[in-house]
Every structure is written in structure tokens, then in C-alpha cells.
Design an enzyme around this catalytic site. Structure first.
Site, PDB file in Angstrom:
ATOM      1  N   SER A 242      -6.993   0.828  -7.299  1.00 35.75           N
ATOM      2  CA  SER A 242      -8.115   0.046  -6.588  1.00 35.75           C
ATOM      3  C   SER A 242      -9.090  -0.707  -7.624  1.00 35.75           C
ATOM      4  O   SER A 242      -9.920  -1.372  -7.011  1.00 35.75           O
ATOM      5  CB  SER A 242      -9.004   1.046  -5.558  1.00 35.75           C
ATOM      6  OG  SER A 242      -9.529   2.085  -6.573  1.00 35.75           O
TER       7      SER A 242
ATOM      8  N   HIS B 244      -3.845   1.594  -0.645  1.00 34.48           N
ATOM      9  CA  HIS B 244      -4.296   0.161  -0.808  1.00 34.48           C
ATOM     10  C   HIS B 244      -3.312  -0.971  -0.814  1.00 34.48           C
ATOM     11  O   HIS B 244      -3.298  -2.233  -0.890  1.00 34.48           O
ATOM     12  CB  HIS B 244      -4.916  -0.110  -2.207  1.00 34.48           C
ATOM     13  CG  HIS B 244      -6.562   0.376  -2.093  1.00 34.48           C
ATOM     14  ND1 HIS B 244      -7.330  -0.401  -1.647  1.00 34.48           N
ATOM     15  CD2 HIS B 244      -7.112   1.368  -2.487  1.00 34.48           C
ATOM     16  CE1 HIS B 244      -8.425   0.278  -1.731  1.00 34.48           C
ATOM     17  NE2 HIS B 244      -8.391   1.402  -2.374  1.00 34.48           N
TER      18      HIS B 244
ATOM     19  N   LYS C  76      -7.575   1.422   6.083  1.00 33.54           N
ATOM     20  CA  LYS C  76      -7.761   0.185   5.327  1.00 33.54           C
ATOM     21  C   LYS C  76      -6.879  -0.918   5.995  1.00 33.54           C
ATOM     22  O   LYS C  76      -7.436  -1.109   7.173  1.00 33.54           O
ATOM     23  CB  LYS C  76      -7.303   0.754   3.930  1.00 33.54           C
ATOM     24  CG  LYS C  76      -8.260   1.342   3.150  1.00 33.54           C
ATOM     25  CD  LYS C  76      -7.856   1.875   1.645  1.00 33.54           C
ATOM     26  CE  LYS C  76      -8.956   2.599   1.078  1.00 33.54           C
ATOM     27  NZ  LYS C  76      -8.510   3.690   0.488  1.00 33.54           N
TER      28      LYS C  76
HETATM   29  C1  LIG Z   1      -9.082   5.099   0.425  1.00 28.97           C
HETATM   30  C2  LIG Z   1      -7.857   6.031  -0.212  1.00 28.97           C
HETATM   31  C3  LIG Z   1      -7.620   7.038   0.058  1.00 28.97           C
HETATM   32  C4  LIG Z   1      -8.519   7.976   1.076  1.00 28.97           C
HETATM   33  O1  LIG Z   1      -8.199   7.400   2.439  1.00 28.97           O
HETATM   34  P1  LIG Z   1      -9.022   7.855   3.804  1.00 28.97           P
HETATM   35  O2  LIG Z   1      -8.087   7.781   4.699  1.00 28.97           O
HETATM   36  O3  LIG Z   1     -10.279   6.915   3.836  1.00 28.97           O
HETATM   37  O4  LIG Z   1      -9.459   9.558   3.476  1.00 28.97           O
HETATM   38  C5  LIG Z   1      -6.583   8.009  -0.437  1.00 28.97           C
HETATM   39  N1  LIG Z   1      -5.868   7.592  -1.506  1.00 28.97           N
HETATM   40  C6  LIG Z   1      -6.142   6.193  -1.853  1.00 28.97           C
HETATM   41  C7  LIG Z   1      -5.312   5.804  -2.643  1.00 28.97           C
HETATM   42  C8  LIG Z   1      -7.310   5.422  -1.368  1.00 28.97           C
HETATM   43  O5  LIG Z   1      -7.393   4.317  -1.952  1.00 28.97           O
END
Ligand SMILES: *Cc1c(COP(=O)(O)O)cnc(C)c1O
Length: 396
Positions: free
Chosen positions: A183, A211, A242
Site C-alpha cells: 500500500s 488493495h 476498499k
Molecule cells: C486494509 C487492509 C486490511 C484490513 O482490512 P479491513 O477489512 O479494513 O480490516 C488487511 N490487509 C491489507 C493488506 C489491507 O490493506
């Protein structure tokens, strides 16, 4: 008693502030989108959301959620295995499995929970977890809860991964764990090469698609589509928070026996509430939409290309990207903060990241593109970057 403790906490909080690491939250007073209203009265263009497909305020998803509120109520008041499983939950699990080409899916309250609950039930002290050094915090925490032997390889460094795999031959089973997209840089895990090494050294593969799902690959099927290796990954985790609508919810999807075991033993699944039916129904509508058209992916990919090329032309130093994340390198921490606040004055909302979130001397502004952005939004952002870049001597 609290007096002493309060003084202790206050001192720690002051130290966080002095180090310039205190996080203040901006308050949105409307829906998430390309344009957002904040509590200061300002309307700004948003380039820092994970709203990759622009679905956070999508009418089809909202209507599906409203309908489920009427048909299935507000909450489940239960974990899944007691009385928290509805037909909607089962349908969503099936649809997510079809989307990734896997056998079955298990839903969680968040991907943080999916990662927190995936290692401990599956791997023991005889086994090895081989993890990319830039993996998400929730993977790191999940690995900590598990007794398996830990190996770590430098980000996307296949020579180092091979070395760790050789060391891990000492264990019974091995699993390579990687984020699909990292990210902070926007780079994609080199899954084609990981697959080759996994076969050579007899390892399972787990990819966190948080992502990358909905974003990477021509139709947004994630890294296995990008590298043409569907069926080669044993475990995926991902989020509904996301690209997939932006609300809440996570999942693990993969081989049948793995998912079966997680349903029996995964603690965040067994001891935490079901996601609300409205969220699950919106998730179904989301997958149905992806199955009908890749219009949103096309728009997102063209936005990334347009923005990246123009930034390069303007003279900015951008990391190569295969995702919807563009890291604009500024290197200096203070400069990154000054740059971001000047952009906000220009109506562009982005975040500057610096140590310890990224390596020392590698401060940057992260731009996250979305299918919700129109070309005029991108042009406004580019104009603001160019203006501030010249003011601060970053570009000529
Ligand atoms: C955002 C993210 C998470 C967490 O996701 P949530 O559903 O918001 O808990 C886990 N792993 C990665 C790689 C992320 O970017």
C-alpha cells in the site's frame, strides 16, 4: 489510582505530539466520494480513499442494502455458528469464491480478523510461515498468534524468498504470505515468480488481496488475473472495505478443507458477530456488477495511466505502479507534510507519509485514484501538484 495512570498516559501522548506523529482526524459531513465535504465547510477532491471503484456511495449497492434491511432486518445478534448465518451470507460466500476461482469462502467482520484468524488454526510449531517484510499489520499480528516458525523476506525480493524457503525445508509445511499490492509503493507481489518458487520448494501460497481485489487485472480479479495463475493460490484474504464497496467486512477464500477448518477453529469467526445482512446484500450486488461489466476497472486503469503519465511529464518522481496507488517521492519528511497541507489549500486531499510508516528518507505523498474521478478532477489535482511543486522547488 487513575491519577497516576492519567499522568503516565498524558506524558506518552505529549511525546507522540512532540515527535509530530499525533494523528488528527478530518471530519467528513457527507458521503465518501471524489468530492467530499469536510466539517470546516471546505469541499475538496479526495485522493486518499480506498474507494477504488467509486462504490462507497453507489446507488445499486445502497438499494440492495436497503432492500435487505426490509427483508432481513438490521442485525444478526449472533455469531455465524449459533444463529448468525442467513441465506444472504451463504450467497455472498459463494459469489466471492466464484470471483476468485476458489472452492469456498468464510466471512469475517473485517480483513483484520480474517488475517488474525487464518494462521493459528492452520499451522503449528512444526510448520513455517514465510512472510514479505512489507506485509500488512494484520498479517504480522495474525502470525504472532500462531506457533509456526517465522521467516521474513525483503519486499518482493525473490532471491531472498528462495533463501528463506531453503531454510524452511526444516519444517513440515510451509506457507508463503504476501500482500497482493503493497500500500505504500503501489507495487504488485511478483506472483508468477512466487508460484515457481512455491512449486520448487513445496510451499503453499497465501495472498492478501485487500488493495488488489477489484483493481488489479483486466477485470479486477486480482493478482492471479494479472499474472495468469488462477488456481495456484491456496488462500486469499480480502476486504469489503476498499474497492468492494468500502463499508465493512472481510473474508478468506480458498481450498475447501482450509475453509472448512477455519469455520471450525478460527477464533475471530467463532467469537465475533456476523456482518449485517444489509452489508452482505450490498456485497452480492457488488459481485454481480463485477460479473456483468468491467467498466469501472477500465475507467480506473485509464485514470491511473493518465495521472501517472502527466505527473511524470511534469517532472515528479513517481514510483512505478501496477495498482491504483501512485507514490510521489519527496524523500524529506517535513517537505511531505508541507506539500500535503498546501495541496489541501488548493482543494486536493492527499496524505504525506514518512518514517516510521515508510523507510527513513523515503517520505512521499500517496495518491489513490478511483473510478469515481473524472478527467477534470485529475486535471485539477495535476494543476495543484504542479503549482505547489514549483513553489516548493520540487519541480522546475
Ligand atoms: C486494509 C487492509 C486490511 C484490513 O482490512 P479491513 O477489512 O479494513 O480490516 C488487511 N490487509 C491489507 C493488506 C489491507 O490493506
Amino acid at each position: 489510582m487513575y491519577n497516576n495512570y492519567q499522568a503516565f498516559l498524558q506524558k506518552e501522548l505529549d511525546q507522540i505530539k512532540e515527535a509530530g506523529l499525533y494523528k488528527n482526524e478530518r471530519i467528513l459531513v457527507g458521503p465518501q466520494g471524489a468530492e467530499i465535504k469536510i466539517s470546516t465547510g471546505q469541499t475538496v477532491l479526495n485522493f486518499c480513499a480506498n474507494n477504488y471503484l467509486g462504490l462507497s456511495n453507489n446507488k445499486v449497492l445502497i438499494d440492495a442494502a436497503k432492500k435487505a434491511l426490509d427483508s432481513h432486518g438490521y442485525g444478526m445478534s449472533s455469531v455465524r455458528f449459533i444463529c448468525g448465518t442467513s441465506d444472504i451470507h451463504k450467497t455472498l460466500e459463494k459469489k466471492i469464491a466464484e470471483f476468485f476461482g476458489t472452492d469456498d469462502t468464510i466471512l469475517y467482520a473485517a480483513c483484520f480478523d480474517a488475517n488474525g484468524g487464518v494462521f493459528e488454526p492452520l499451522f503449528g510449531e512444526e510448520d513455517a510461515i514465510i512472510s514479505d517484510s512489507l506485509n500488512h499489520a494484520s498479517i504480522i499480528d495474525g502470525v504472532r498468534l500462531c506457533k509456526a516458525v517465522r521467516y521474513r523476506y525483503e519486499n518482493a525480493d525473490m532471491a531472498d524468498l528462495e533463501k528463506q524457503l531453503q531454510l524452511a525445508q526444516a519444517q513440515r509445511f510451509r506457507v508463503i504470505v504476501t500482500d497482493g499490492v503493497f500500500s505504500m509503493d503501489g507495487n504488485v507481489a511478483p506472483l508468477d515468480k512466487i508460484v515457481v518458487l512455491a512449486e520448487k520448494y513445496n510451499a503453499l501460497i497465501m495472498v492478501d488481496e485487500s488493495h488488489s481485489a477489484g483493481v488489479v487485472g483486466k477485470t479486477g480479479r486480482g493478482v492471479t488475473e494479472e499474472f495468469n495463475c488462477r488456481g495456484k493460490v491456496d488462500i486469499f484474504t480480502g476486504t469489503l472495505g476498499k474497492a468492494f464497496g468500502g463499508a465493512i467486512g472481510g473474508f478468506t477464500t480458498g481450498r475447501q478443507e482450509i475453509i472448512d477448518m477455519l469455520r471450525q477453529r478460527s477464533r475471530p469467526y467463532l467469537f465475533s458477530n456476523s456482518i449485517p445482512p444489509a452489508v452482505a446484500a450490498a456485497g452480492i450486488a457488488m459481485v454481480d456488477m463485477m460479473n456483468t461489466t468491467s467498466e469501472l476497472q477500465d475507467k480506473l486503469h485509464s485514470n491511473v495511466k493518465y495521472f501517472g503519465e502527466k505527473m511524470q511529464k511534469a517532472g515528479f518522481d513517481c514510483k512505478p505502479t501496477q495498482s491504483a496507488i501512485i507514490a510521489v517521492m519527496l524523500y524529506d519528511a517535513k517537505l511531505s507534510q508541507e506539500f500535503a497541507s498546501k495541496l489541501l489549500e488548493e482543494g486536493i486531499y492527499v496524505i504525506g507519509f514518512y518514517f516510521p510508516v515508510v523507510a527513513k528518507g523515503k517520505a512521499r505523498i500517496r495518491v489513490q485514484l478511483s473510478a469515481a474521478h473524472e478527467v477534470e478532477h485529475l486535471d485539477k489535482c495535476l494543476a495543484a501538484f504542479t503549482k505547489v511543486g514549483k513553489e516548493l522547488g520540487v519541480i522546475k
